[in-house]
Structures are given as C-alpha cells and as structure tokens.
Design an enzyme around this catalytic site. Sequence first.
Site, PDB file in Angstrom:
ATOM      1  N   TYR E  91       0.799  -1.217   0.000  1.00 50.18           N
ATOM      2  CA  TYR E  91       0.000   0.000   0.000  1.00 50.18           C
ATOM      3  C   TYR E  91       0.837   1.275   0.000  1.00 50.18           C
ATOM      4  O   TYR E  91       1.726   1.444   0.837  1.00 50.18           O
ATOM      5  CB  TYR E  91      -0.903   0.005   1.235  1.00 50.18           C
ATOM      6  CG  TYR E  91      -1.979   1.045   1.205  1.00 50.18           C
ATOM      7  CD1 TYR E  91      -3.144   0.822   0.482  1.00 50.18           C
ATOM      8  CD2 TYR E  91      -1.842   2.246   1.878  1.00 50.18           C
ATOM      9  CE1 TYR E  91      -4.155   1.772   0.452  1.00 50.18           C
ATOM     10  CE2 TYR E  91      -2.840   3.204   1.853  1.00 50.18           C
ATOM     11  CZ  TYR E  91      -3.991   2.967   1.136  1.00 50.18           C
ATOM     12  OH  TYR E  91      -4.986   3.910   1.106  1.00 50.18           O
ATOM     13  N   SER E 185       1.621  -7.694   2.067  1.00 54.42           N
ATOM     14  CA  SER E 185       0.617  -6.729   2.506  1.00 54.42           C
ATOM     15  C   SER E 185      -0.433  -6.531   1.401  1.00 54.42           C
ATOM     16  O   SER E 185      -1.076  -7.506   1.005  1.00 54.42           O
ATOM     17  CB  SER E 185       1.291  -5.419   2.913  1.00 54.42           C
ATOM     18  OG  SER E 185       0.393  -4.641   3.651  1.00 54.42           O
ATOM     19  N   GLN E 186      -0.606  -5.329   0.851  1.00 46.57           N
ATOM     20  CA  GLN E 186      -1.558  -5.160  -0.243  1.00 46.57           C
ATOM     21  C   GLN E 186      -1.192  -6.082  -1.398  1.00 46.57           C
ATOM     22  O   GLN E 186      -2.054  -6.658  -2.055  1.00 46.57           O
ATOM     23  CB  GLN E 186      -1.570  -3.703  -0.717  1.00 46.57           C
ATOM     24  CG  GLN E 186      -2.467  -3.441  -1.917  1.00 46.57           C
ATOM     25  CD  GLN E 186      -2.362  -1.990  -2.398  1.00 46.57           C
ATOM     26  OE1 GLN E 186      -3.173  -1.155  -2.058  1.00 46.57           O
ATOM     27  NE2 GLN E 186      -1.343  -1.692  -3.187  1.00 46.57           N
ATOM     28  N   ASP E 271       1.763  -8.069  14.530  1.00 48.99           N
ATOM     29  CA  ASP E 271       1.412  -7.194  13.417  1.00 48.99           C
ATOM     30  C   ASP E 271       0.170  -6.392  13.784  1.00 48.99           C
ATOM     31  O   ASP E 271      -0.895  -6.951  14.026  1.00 48.99           O
ATOM     32  CB  ASP E 271       1.151  -8.067  12.181  1.00 48.99           C
ATOM     33  CG  ASP E 271       0.993  -7.262  10.899  1.00 48.99           C
ATOM     34  OD1 ASP E 271       0.758  -6.048  10.962  1.00 48.99           O
ATOM     35  OD2 ASP E 271       1.103  -7.879   9.824  1.00 48.99           O
ATOM     36  N   HIS E 300       4.445  -5.787  11.174  1.00 50.11           N
ATOM     37  CA  HIS E 300       4.033  -5.905   9.778  1.00 50.11           C
ATOM     38  C   HIS E 300       5.203  -6.131   8.821  1.00 50.11           C
ATOM     39  O   HIS E 300       4.978  -6.429   7.647  1.00 50.11           O
ATOM     40  CB  HIS E 300       3.238  -4.658   9.380  1.00 50.11           C
ATOM     41  CG  HIS E 300       2.486  -4.841   8.105  1.00 50.11           C
ATOM     42  ND1 HIS E 300       1.669  -5.913   7.867  1.00 50.11           N
ATOM     43  CD2 HIS E 300       2.425  -4.081   6.978  1.00 50.11           C
ATOM     44  CE1 HIS E 300       1.138  -5.813   6.655  1.00 50.11           C
ATOM     45  NE2 HIS E 300       1.585  -4.723   6.107  1.00 50.11           N
TER      46      HIS E 300
END
Lengths: 325, 325, 325, 325, 325, 325
Positions: E91, E185-186, E271, E300
């Site tokens: 992201y 992640s994204q 996270d 994260h």
Amino acid sequence: MLTDLPSADLHTYRSDQTEPADFDEFWAGTLAEAAAHDIDVRREPVRTGLTTIDTYDVTFRGYAGQEVRAWLRVPAGHQGPLPAVVQYVGYGGGRGHALASLLWASAGFAHLHMDTRGQGAGWSVGETPDPAPAGPQVPGVMTRGIRNPADYYYRRLTTDAVRAVDAARSLPEIDSGRIAVLGGSQGGGLALAVAGLRDDLAAAVAFVPFLCDFPRATRITDEYPYREIADYLKTHRESVDQVHRTLAYFDGVNHARRARASALFSVALMDETCPPSTVYGAFHAYAGPRRILVWEYNGHEGGGILDEARALDFLREHLTPTATP
Amino acid sequence: MLTDLPSADLHTYRSDQTEPADFDEFWAGTLAEAAAHDIDVRREPVRTGLTTIDTYDVTFRGYAGQEVRAWLRVPAGHQGPLPAVVQYVGYGGGRGHALASLLWASAGFAHLHMDTRGQGAGWSVGETPDPAPAGPQVPGVMTRGIRNPADYYYRRLTTDAVRAVDAARSLPEIDSGRIAVLGGSQGGGLALAVAGLRDDLAAAVAFVPFLCDFPRATRITDEYPYREIADYLKTHRESVDQVHRTLAYFDGVNHARRARASALFSVALMDETCPPSTVYGAFHAYAGPRRILVWEYNGHEGGGILDEARALDFLREHLTPTATP
Amino acid sequence: MLTDLPSADLHTYRSDQTEPADFDEFWAGTLAEAAAHDIDVRREPVRTGLTTIDTYDVTFRGYAGQEVRAWLRVPAGHQGPLPAVVQYVGYGGGRGHALASLLWASAGFAHLHMDTRGQGAGWSVGETPDPAPAGPQVPGVMTRGIRNPADYYYRRLTTDAVRAVDAARSLPEIDSGRIAVLGGSQGGGLALAVAGLRDDLAAAVAFVPFLCDFPRATRITDEYPYREIADYLKTHRESVDQVHRTLAYFDGVNHARRARASALFSVALMDETCPPSTVYGAFHAYAGPRRILVWEYNGHEGGGILDEARALDFLREHLTPTATP
Amino acid sequence: MLTDLPSADLHTYRSDQTEPADFDEFWAGTLAEAAAHDIDVRREPVRTGLTTIDTYDVTFRGYAGQEVRAWLRVPAGHQGPLPAVVQYVGYGGGRGHALASLLWASAGFAHLHMDTRGQGAGWSVGETPDPAPAGPQVPGVMTRGIRNPADYYYRRLTTDAVRAVDAARSLPEIDSGRIAVLGGSQGGGLALAVAGLRDDLAAAVAFVPFLCDFPRATRITDEYPYREIADYLKTHRESVDQVHRTLAYFDGVNHARRARASALFSVALMDETCPPSTVYGAFHAYAGPRRILVWEYNGHEGGGILDEARALDFLREHLTPTATP
Amino acid sequence: MLTDLPSADLHTYRSDQTEPADFDEFWAGTLAEAAAHDIDVRREPVRTGLTTIDTYDVTFRGYAGQEVRAWLRVPAGHQGPLPAVVQYVGYGGGRGHALASLLWASAGFAHLHMDTRGQGAGWSVGETPDPAPAGPQVPGVMTRGIRNPADYYYRRLTTDAVRAVDAARSLPEIDSGRIAVLGGSQGGGLALAVAGLRDDLAAAVAFVPFLCDFPRATRITDEYPYREIADYLKTHRESVDQVHRTLAYFDGVNHARRARASALFSVALMDETCPPSTVYGAFHAYAGPRRILVWEYNGHEGGGILDEARALDFLREHLTPTATP
Amino acid sequence: MLTDLPSADLHTYRSDQTEPADFDEFWAGTLAEAAAHDIDVRREPVRTGLTTIDTYDVTFRGYAGQEVRAWLRVPAGHQGPLPAVVQYVGYGGGRGHALASLLWASAGFAHLHMDTRGQGAGWSVGETPDPAPAGPQVPGVMTRGIRNPADYYYRRLTTDAVRAVDAARSLPEIDSGRIAVLGGSQGGGLALAVAGLRDDLAAAVAFVPFLCDFPRATRITDEYPYREIADYLKTHRESVDQVHRTLAYFDGVNHARRARASALFSVALMDETCPPSTVYGAFHAYAGPRRILVWEYNGHEGGGILDEARALDFLREHLTPTATP
C-alpha cells in the site's frame, strides 16, 4: 488502566515457565567458579557532609573475581553488629550518588547498595564495568550474550548479587544472621534470584520485580526493558527457541521455586513495564513464606515510598535480634 | 537538544518583564493581612521508624490565617539552635511522605518542608487545602483566579511561603539568623519570591526555578505548567493583557530585583519546562550576590542530586555560626 | 478500533456499582438545602446580531444559593409557552459564546444552556465560579473534594443542574410540563442525574454519557477525565476505598435506577473517553422507557450532529403539546 | 508556543513567492472554459425540523460543468433580496449536515455553503465527487495532479468556488451587489482566490487561510495538509521544481495581489497548520483594503467563534444596502 | 506484544465474512469487460547500469483497457522460457525505481513488477494513474468509490493484477505454465485475489496479506490503511452496512475460498497493520494446498528477507520445469 | 520541515570542532597495532540460490586481530580483477542476510559488505562480537568506553573499517587500485574516517553521514543515536569535557580534513538524525575533491535509491580501469 488480567484472574494465574534439567547444576557451577576468587572486600570512607550517616565506598570480587563497587551506609556512631539490607538497583541505574538513598541507614540498618555492572548511566550513576564480549545485540543489556546461558549478561550480574551477600557477611558492622536482600524492578528480580540461590537470608523484598516469567512477559508488553528481547527476536527471527532456552536459567519464577526466606513482594495492577501476571507468576511459585502488597491504580512506580515504609515494618519483624540465635 | 537560546545569548539575555506601579504596595498589604493572624505553630511528633532523625508534623497559619502543614525534620539528639532549610515543593506535589527527603536533616540542618495548598496529589502527597473560590480555569492552579492579582492562587501560596519562615523563626531548634529558603522548579520560584519579600534570610537556593519571566515563558514552551496559561488564553482570547497584568505581580524577575540574600541558582540548557532564558531572566535581575550552576545536557531534572550536593556546600558556607552575629 | 467489550457482550453487561444505603437521603438533604434559597432568576437581553433568535444572559441560584449563569435562547417573536431543552455542557467547557449552539432555538424550543461552575476555560468559555475549598487534588475537577461526598465537586454541580430545571419552570416562555434535559458526555451524565433526582421531566437525552460506572471506568481507560481519578489514587494509594465510596453517590448508574422520564442515550463503540460498557451500565439500569443510538465506528464524538438530529425527532415526539395536559 | 517568527518580524515579513508569467492567462482560460457551461442552479427544499431557517439542497455547475452541491440557508419568511455569504469549507470536510452552520442565516444573511469536491469524509460530510484521473499521489488531495497546473486538483476546486458566486448571483433571494466570500483554512484560501479572480464582491473573509506562500509553508511545518506536499517530494525527489511551478498558480499570495474587495483576515501565532508568516505573506500582498485579527495564544482554531463574531460586524459594515447602489 | 488472539486461538479462528450471492458473477463480468481490450504489451529496454540483469519498462492494458506500467527484469543473457514471478506492491508504493528489487531476477526468474494505479508516491514511486471519479473519501484509496462495488478502487486494481498475468503469459521470455503471483501486505492481498480469480497459476505467495476479513479487521486495529475505512464510517455513520456490502466483493477470505494454486502465506503475531487473525481468516479459507510461516515477534515487516528466502525455496519447488507438462 | 539552518546558511557554515594535538599519533598507533596482526582473510562460498551473483562469507582480522565478518558478492562468472566497493553499515545493523544488497555486484563490482562489531540486531543481522569491557553506559554503543579515546567503541570499529580495505586488497578478484569505500549514516561516517586514514582509495561515498561535528550534533538534535551521548551526559553531568575530548578523535570533520580521495556526499535538509549542518561541517572540511547531493524534502532516508543510482555513476567515473595504471 489495568494492563493485564483482571484481579480475580491474577490470583489463579500460574506461570508456564519450565525448568532446564540442569538449572541447579548450572548455578552451582557458576557460583563455585566465583567463589574460587577471594571476596576481597575493601572500603574507603567517603566525605559526604552528612552528620548522621557514615558512608564507605566498597569494592568486592563478583563474577569471575571482577571488581564490583557498592556503597556501605551505617548510622554514625553505631554500636554492635547491625541488621543489614543488601540492595540491588533497577534497570539502567548504578549505585547512584553517595548522598542518595539514606532511608535504610537512617532507620538503623547497615545498607550495602550494590552497583550494577555496565549499567550506571541511565537514571543513576555507577562505576562498575562489565568486562565481557558483546555479541550482536540490541541496545541495553537484555540481549548481551543471550544466545548462550554461559555468556548471558545476567549470569554475571546475578553472581555479583549473590556475592554481595558474602561481602556483607564479611563486614564487622553486620550481623550475618540478619541480612535481607531488597530491590525494585531489576533489583527485585535479583533479590528473588539471590533468595533462590542462598539459604542464609533472613528475608527478601522484591518490589514490582522484573526478570520474571519471560515467555509471557515478552509477549504481553511493549515496554522496555522486556521489549529488548522482542526487538532482538524481531531481527534474529530464527533464534526464538534458543533465546527462551537461555532465559529459563534466569527466570525469577524458577529462582522463586527454590527460595526459602520470608518474602515481601509488591505488584501494581497498572504496571506496563512488569505486567502484574508476571509478578504473580513468581509470587505463586515462591516456595517460602510470602506476602504481597497490591497497588490497584499504580504503574511501575508501584507503592513508591509506601512500599519502602511497609518493607521497613516487614524487615523489623524478620531481622530482630531474637530471630537470629 | 538545546531548548532555548544558545549559551552565549543566555549570558546577555535580559527579561522584558515590567513592574506594576503598586507592586511593593500590593505585597506589603498582602503580608500585613497575613501577619494579622498569629503564626500559631503547632507540632506533633511522628513515628517514622527512623533512628537518626526526629520528625514532626507541623501546622502554622499562612495566607488569611489558614492552616498550612509542614514536616520538621531534625537530627535525633541535636543540641543547640540549628541552621535551617525551609523548603518549598515543585508543582503538583505536596510535602510528601514523612520518610522522604532525609538529606537536610541528615546533614545537620533543621528542615522545614512546607506543604503546598491545593496541590499534593501529583507526584507527592499533601494535606493542605486551598480554601478559595475557583473561577473558570483550566486544570491545575496556574489560572485559578488569574483575572485579578488579589484572587490569584499564587498570592495565597507565596504568602504561605513567606510565613513559613516566620514559623521557622519561632521554633526553638532553629537559629533564626541562619535560615535559608530552598526549592526546585515551583519551589525555586517561591524561594526567589520569599527572598524578595523578606530581608532576614541567610541564603536562597533556586534550582531550575519556575514562575519567572512569564511574558517570554508562556510563548516559548509547550510544556506544562506554563502551558496552562496558554491553554487559558486559547479560550479566553480577550483576556491576554489582563492575565499578563496579574502575572507581573508574581514574576520571579520582579521578586529577584528586590532580593538581597546570597543566592544559588541552577539552570539546565535542555529544560523544556522552565526554559533557560527565563531562569537567566531572574538570575540577571537578582539584586543580591548570586551564582549559577549550569547543566548543559539536562532537562528539567537540572543537576538532580548534584544540585543538592553543591547547595550543601553553599549552605555550609553561608549558614555558619560566624555568619550570624 | 473497539475500545471495550464486543457488541454482543455489551448487551448483556450489567454494572456492579453498588448503592450507598443513604443515597436517597444524601440527595434529598442536598436538594432541600439548595431549595432553601430562592431560585431568583434574573436575565438581561444580549445583543448578538442574530435576527431569528432572542438571547438572554440568565442568572439563577444553584448549590448553596450560589449564582449560576446560563444562556436562554428563544425563537424571535415566539408566541405562547414553548417546550424547552435544558442543556448541560461537556467536561472542561462552559456555556460558551452567545452566538454558539443555535440549533434548539432554531427548531422552536426554548433553550436554557447552563454554565458549569469552575470549568469554562477548556473548549468553551464560562463565567460561573466554584466557591469551595479545594483540597489536595490532581488538575481538573474530578478529584476536588473527593474524600467526602459532602465536599465533592459533583455534589455542587449536580445540584446546579437540578436547580436549572427549577429556573426553567419559572420562566414565562417555557411550558413547565414540556421540559427535557439534554447533554453530551459530562452533560449527559448530568442529564441522567437530574432524571433520577426529579420526577417532572418530559424526557432526558444523554449522548455518550460520562460519570457512569466508576468502578469499571476508572480501571479500563487511560483517557481523561476518568483518568484524573486514577491519577489521584496513584499518589493517594491508601484512599482507594474511600474514593469509591464517594463516587457511588454520583454514579449515573445509581441515578438511572431511579429515573422515570423517557430517555434517549447514545453510545460509540470506539469511545475511549467513555467506554461503551460504562454507558450500557447506565442504560441497562435506567428505570424509565429508554432507547439507545449505537455508533459502531465512532469515538467520543458519538453521533455528532446525527445525535442531535435524532434527538430533535425524539423531543418532538415527547414534548408535543398533547403530552402536557 | 510560537510556531513561527516573533510578532515584530511577522509585520515586516514579505513572501518570496513569484508569479508565473501566464498566471492571468491561465486563470482567464480556466474560468472561460467553465463559463461555457450554463450555471444551471437547481434546488430542493429540505425538511430539517428548523422553524426559523429555510434550507435548500442546491446544485450548480462548477469546473467543466460538473455538478457541485451546496446548502442554501435563509431566514424563514425573509423578504426582499438579502445580503449573502458564500462559504467555503476547511480541508477534509464537505458542506456537512443540513442542521449545522446556522449562524449566518440566523443573522439575516442568505448563506450558500458550498460542498468540496472529493473531500467530504473527514470532519464533515459531503456529496460532490471529483471526476478526474488521479495520478500517483500521497493520500489527500494536495498532490492530486500536482505535476501540471492544468491537472491540479485546486484548479477544479477554485473554479467551483468562483462559480459558486455566479450561482449565488442567480438566486432571487440574494442581492447580487452584496455578496461576500468567507471561509477558514482551506475555505479562507479559496475566499482569497475568489477575491483575486472576481471583481464583483462586496467583501472577503479569510480565517487562518491555507494555500498561501507554498515555498515557505512546505518547509517550515510538519503538519498536514501542507505536509502532503513534502511527503510527495520525499519520494518524488526529482520533482521539486516542477511541483513548485504548479503551486505558484494556486498560491493565495498571488491571488491576493489581484484582489480589490475589502478583506478581513485572521491569524494565530501558535498555528502549526498554517504558520502565521504564510498568512502574513498573503495579508501583506493583499491589494484591497485589509484588516487582520491576531490571536496570540491560539493554534489553527484561530479566533473560533470570535472570528465569526467579528466577521459578523465586518459584514454588516460592508454589506449594508447603501453599499449597493 | 501480541496484537491479536493468542496463538492457540488463531489456529481455530474462522472468519465470519459472508459471500455476496453474485460474487462470481460480479468478477466474471468485471474480467470479461477488461478482456474485451487487447492486452497490448509494449516494452522499452532501460539503461540501469546493471550488468547481470536486463530491465524493461513494460506497459499493458488493465482495467477498462487503461495503461498499467511494470518493470520486467530478467537475468542478462538468459536462455529459454523462464519461470516467472508476477509481483504486486504494498500500500502506498508503486513499482519503485528500476534499480530496486533485484532478488527474483538474480535468482533466475523473470520478474514482472506491476505498478499500482494512483498510488506510487508513498514509500516507492509509480507512474500509473487511476482515471476514475473520486467521490467523497478520506485520504488514501481505501474508500475511493466505496459506496458501490462497481466504483470501488480495488475493482480496478484487482483487475489490473489479473491482467498482469495475461501480460506475463504473452512475453516470450516467460514459460506460461510456470507463473507465480507474489506480494506482501496489499501485494499479498492482490496475490490471493488473483489466485481466486485465475486457474492457471503455478503458485501464490502472500506475505502478511492485507485486504482480508474486513468485518473484523476494521474493528480490531487502529492502524492505517484498514483505519481509512473506520475513518470514513466515523463521518459517514449511516453507511456502515453499505460499505461492508461493498467490501465483501474484495475480501481475500472470499477470494481464498476459490483458489486452487499452492500457496505460501506468512503471518506475524505482533502485526498491528494486518492483525494475525485476519491473515488466518484467509489462510484457513484457502481452498488449495497451503502453508504458513509464523513469525512470533514481528510486526508488519513479517519475516522480511527470510520471507523471501523461504519463498525462493517454495517457488523453486513449485515452478520446476517438470511441474509444467 | 527544515530541521536545521536554512539552505543559504548551510553553505557558509563551518564546524568549530577542534583537533586533539595527538590526533595523527593516536591513529597511527592504533592502526600499527592492528597491522601487527596478519589480515588472515578466509572465505566460504554461500549457497544463496542466486544465479547471477556468487556470494562468500568472509572473515578477516580487524582491531586487535579480532575476527570481523563480511559478505563478498561478485558477479557470477566474472573475469579479471574487478573494481570494488567496500561498504559499511548504518547504526544498529549488521551485514544483513546474504540475499540482501545485490546492487553493487549486479552492477559489476566486487562488493565487500563489512559486518559491524556488537551491533547486528537492530535493523539487520550481524555475527561479529565486540570483545571489550563495557563500562557504565547508556543503551547502544555510542557511550561504550567514552571516557577514554583508547577504550572508545569507535576506535575498534574504525580500525575494522580501515582493515576491511586491506582485506579487499588481498582478494584476487579485486583490483587494488580501484577500491571505493561507501556507506550511509554510520556507514558514511566510517567511509569518511577511512578516507582520512588511508591514501590508497579511488573514491569515498558518504550518504547522510553520521559521526560528524559532535559538539554541535549533540546539542541540536533529540534523535538517536546522537542522543545517546546527551543521555549519558544527563547522568554523568561532570564528564562533559572529558566526553568531548574523546569524541574529537572520532569526528568525521577531523577525518575529512585529512582525506584526499574524490568524495560524494549526500545531505537531506529535513534530516533530524544527522542534521544537515553537521554533514556540511564535514563536507566543507573535506580536503579532497568533493560533491554533494542535496535532498530538500527528505529526512534521514536521504536520497534513498537515488543516492545509490548517483553513486553508481560516480563510481563508474572514478573506478574506471584507466584510473589505475
């Protein structure tokens, strides 16, 4: 706000910490190695300007015979062997300035205030170095040598703490049958360790003790110094098991299981640094007589001076002359 | 990091604070009003468990004859009138626990530790209320009654502080020619005020003093408690001039201009709470003999116990028997 | 994120708050004492520049007959007795500026906006002082006089709030059978208290109410103002029980158990200031007809203007002329 | 604390912002393009429950003929053409709820409250989309299309703002010779832009205006939304000059140099969001008659409702019937 | 510290996310629409100064035939069709600089690194715009078009991601039977979506995936970007259900239920950005063969380069020539 | 925002750092002592899974002949002696994982990536211990041994860095006439030190260098790691002069005054960790040919990968074969 389990659950909480099979052997070996060096206590009077307390700068031989510093404070003009408080210091600090910490001597105790190797620049000063190789570590001492119990920083510091009692016993001002160990946070953790490693103490006092219940502590708080361990494992991701194997040798829960001296604990229910369940983990494991002061609305300051006031009563009760035949 | 002017500029900085035309009249009237009430010092011995210090719970009459509490600590078994330290407390705290603050009595002084009206719940406990109407204010005492000098909280507290010296002078243990006032932060600001309002002090000690140079202080720091004033003016936008008119009666700069006792200041160059220029504002204005301890890398903790150690030397120098014919 | 119990648990949560045996007696005595003073409502028209609303600066006698200020806003050129909203203000603020809070009068209500004694410098201005001694306390009003129910700040403020309804009833513009009390946060807590202490209200509206379920609230949030209580107990460690004994007299849960007017609550599930369980604690205890607006993704702002829009509908429903024979 | 230059330096500060050679051409072309679309104002009455104010949901054609929403609020039962306030909204918000912002209509003005394209989800709701491609950007609208003046978000929003005045002029309730533009922060920046781009305004009011003096603003504050630009340049390191070339077309300093309507500014000396020097940069550049309200102890809230109270007086002065022959 | 359920509870946690009845239809229609545009892959060699890797600037047609950029990196002097990694970005970032992300090509893979429309200014640069209307939204892309699945930002980005595999298949360097999708992640969320929407992948790798289990995620973390949704609903209070209806079409849990390629997940138990239960929500729902790397003390950042090292082994295992008959 | 002097003042800023009289002697002695130990380079090939790069785990003898680790990465199948980059690592990290930092080898350089003694647990892993006594210190290495230049941590690390070039020169893959040193932050500070201590380098690259201009750096930033020194002096108040005497031997400004190799610096004007004036302090002092990349809107990340891209060009220019007769 409460930082851990609700009060009722704290009373039933028991730590999951396990004991290494060679725990006792590890410590017996470590202390025997230290005992091979003469305790070699030396002292110099210090001019403080105080009229009611005499102060000495003390040196003794701790881990591997390395020099460890301490202050000795006694009531000016004292007579006869005194009951004694051997105090250990909280994380980051050293024995501090000679003018600080006048309570115990003002109350009639001999007060041996041990310096902390390699710390002593955080919230109070110290003079004692930690002469040992530092492997890759995060800032602080929590992960210094953490890959191996034999190299771990707290092996050295705990040994110093055990030896400080030997130093106290060697002093003519001190009645060796009336010695208590005492400390807050890291100092409390050390007091528990010494209580587990020695059988000649009259009492132990651990305010909001640190160094207890590592498996839980490292997972439920973001505060330093427990967090140093999490920071290390954040990078050294493949060392989780190895690190916890090391820590088991130094966990106050395991030391408490072996302790016999009467103990006074304190715990604060809003403590983020030493979460209350980890303190109860050690308290419930403590094998000797035990009491605990519970501060409902406090953080890591715990009971502050009230902890000390209560400990003063507790020590008078356990360090009376009649208690030492 | 440095929180204010670079070191060289601090030496040349002078405060712009102005004096109300009736400053002296205001304070003369205020103190005369208080003096109309008998000082009425009472005391109860306190059982602390200390063997080297005797402690008393003291009450005297302060502003408007209202009762103010204090601790009196003296060396156990002392003889003859002692030199004395009258100590004022930092913002938020009270006189604290009887077991705390053992330094001055341990060093041979009579130590009168004044409680702070209406505070005493922040970092140390107190018992003295502030019996006065509270107008609209922000949390804290900095804006209590700030619209009018006559109603302002610090009119009452400063009067208590002046009267504490009268209380000390009335005590048989104390040599009234050898009294010093001392404090840190708010306590330092009060020490300066008392030094400006009395002419019978042997010395004044102000560690990192608060309550100095308000026009500058309220504009250059975001830290409490100075910020309480900014918070008030943020809402009471039309009261800026009125508030500063009130503050001028209580500014340590104006008190310093009238002081004659020998003074020891301390200042910390990384202090965000009491920015160093505001301390220098009072220091440069101080009309008596003056010295300043400069701590380059400290915040509002200033010199900590080193401030006290240096003050101990300073007080021995100025409170010797020969100094008081 | 959710700051408290999950939604399903909130529906079954019930507060553990207990009632002092003399709760009703305490309040009956308190209100009788206030009622001994004439309400003495006075008002001055204010030039605001508004053309659709007439505004008055109102003074009435509250606790101990002390003067309390308020704004009265009515639609310009209104006819006949109007339904009325008596509004209490959130923590820190006062009645604010005359030009603010135009909604209720613009919607056809008489709007009595009560000032808050001794606050009024935080987020909106006020003019009403709190003429009472301030014992040792932490900044703010939450611990002013907290050692004794008779001295506690909220005894005075709650009495003012009850008396504001008397003031409203005395005004010719207001139909005394159609009066609602309303507020958010502290204002909501006061609305609940008044609903429990009076039996002549047509409705009560409490947005995200504060002052509810103290035993839980003081332990589950770190946010001010509940935290003021925790801060106090952090120092005054030995006063935990005493403080909770005082708070029980002022807990919205106990007031709610006595209330009969139709009530509209709101609650926000991400509220850290007034955790949702504490609001549900009061809601489930509320003895009259009740509804609650639940805002899933809001903090202490709650429903904001949507709370007000829904309250407008609710008040139209409960304050219709036919509701007042 | 002060967030920018000391007061004296603010009075002499002048912005270094330069003007693009084709600044006037750029805007003339942009507005001509928009004017090619009929303004096409439509409105629907809204049932708000208010009795003193009539509210309409208005749509008009803004940039590229795209639909822009607004609220129109007028005193209920008003007569004759009214003076009008066209209001622009602060960053992140939209026109908000129909029940909010009752001041201007309650004071007798027609109040056209323009929605903000593509914002309206931050602190107040909106309904107007921004139908334009979004290139790589940081969150927020400050860098949407920032590589090219023709694509930049504020080209579209400023055009909407200019067109909102055309919409107001077309409404029968409004006296087109008595129209003021007004706003705070982003709304103030838009008011300045419209004042520079139109010559038919009676007054302009800009509270703590944003969008001024970009070269300095982006370097002296860490606060959003100016910081969005710094965030973008942190990654798009090679676009610094290009971005500043774009911003020059939208800088309130350049718009102010062309404005002729009487203007009221406000500035807050503790404003971190719109540092006071950037406001003075626009104020000193403003070519028409100008005044400024200075709030010494405020942040970006500026004078709050006092700003509005003063603006009410200012608008009465400049929007009187006699001012419009 | 642990940011979510204890480890044991994670193993039994199952997401409550439901599936829209027309989920498959929605995506079939969306992808068919995109497939109506030729993939139109073009590429330009880039001079990077690297000697071991050849780099190309690639353009292909994604959602609605709009141009999407990517880097293609291949080992210099490679021979024969290579196994390929199609990577999606986290992201805020874009495909980054040509010199970054050399791992996959250095390990012998063709590496197609897709840019992210309308992001690319946060932590790494990008070049691909998002040509779509932006309705009222909070900063970021999480709420762009969120009121309607057809308008939602992730409809466009997910379609780009699906099409990137078509682009890869069209390249002569790439063996179309040995393509894996990968991201963190994204990027991990997109990898899961593509794994659910395509049946021709050899493997999928999702490190600490985002975009999973929205109903829980939006309620249990305060961290961005999930929090953008909570921020939107904080203002658009009445759109809670509508927003969750939209999100169900884009939830990795629903995509995972349809996936068949072998998958490697990672999850970090500390996270805060992508709470571990939300990752397990997708993992337990994943319909193909699956494994998960668990990092106990990480946030994260997950396993960082160890995630990549393990993925390298995993991809070698699943993208061997023999795996593609 | 700008964290230091405005741009124009940076160009004229010159450091006040002074040189110890025995600076050259101190370093000559230190390096001679290290040179008494054979460099003893050993290496093991590492299986990384990369096909374009060969990686070796290297050990050499640094300070006091202690073992220091490094990675050597070279293009797979390289021919003839290569130009080389010796890289030093930023504060807290170690040489990292074998799969990281592929840029320099991918660009055709031999890349010797030196580990950092006693760090390697912060943001990247390491394996090299620091076998030296740790006196009282604050967490981190900045104050380890700081009371005496001979004991200071950076004496050992700088010596390792100088020796790493000797190690590089001994490798057959490396053309000893074409060696550059390079690093960011602490790595940049080390590169400057090595450039001042060796005369056989082809180039030096220092991105946002740390360890420069200590007298100013320790006073103008609150960020770690410079702040470790301030933290130490906060407690060890009486060691200010002693500490600064030590630091002068390690200040990049003093090393820069002796350097001759062509240098590329970078500086970021919003850098709080290494304030730009401290970088300019070293840059202006640099005695060899020098250039500086200025990033106006960046913090301590500096130019990031653009710094590396520019350094790639710079190194090609200075490490060409013709440069090495």
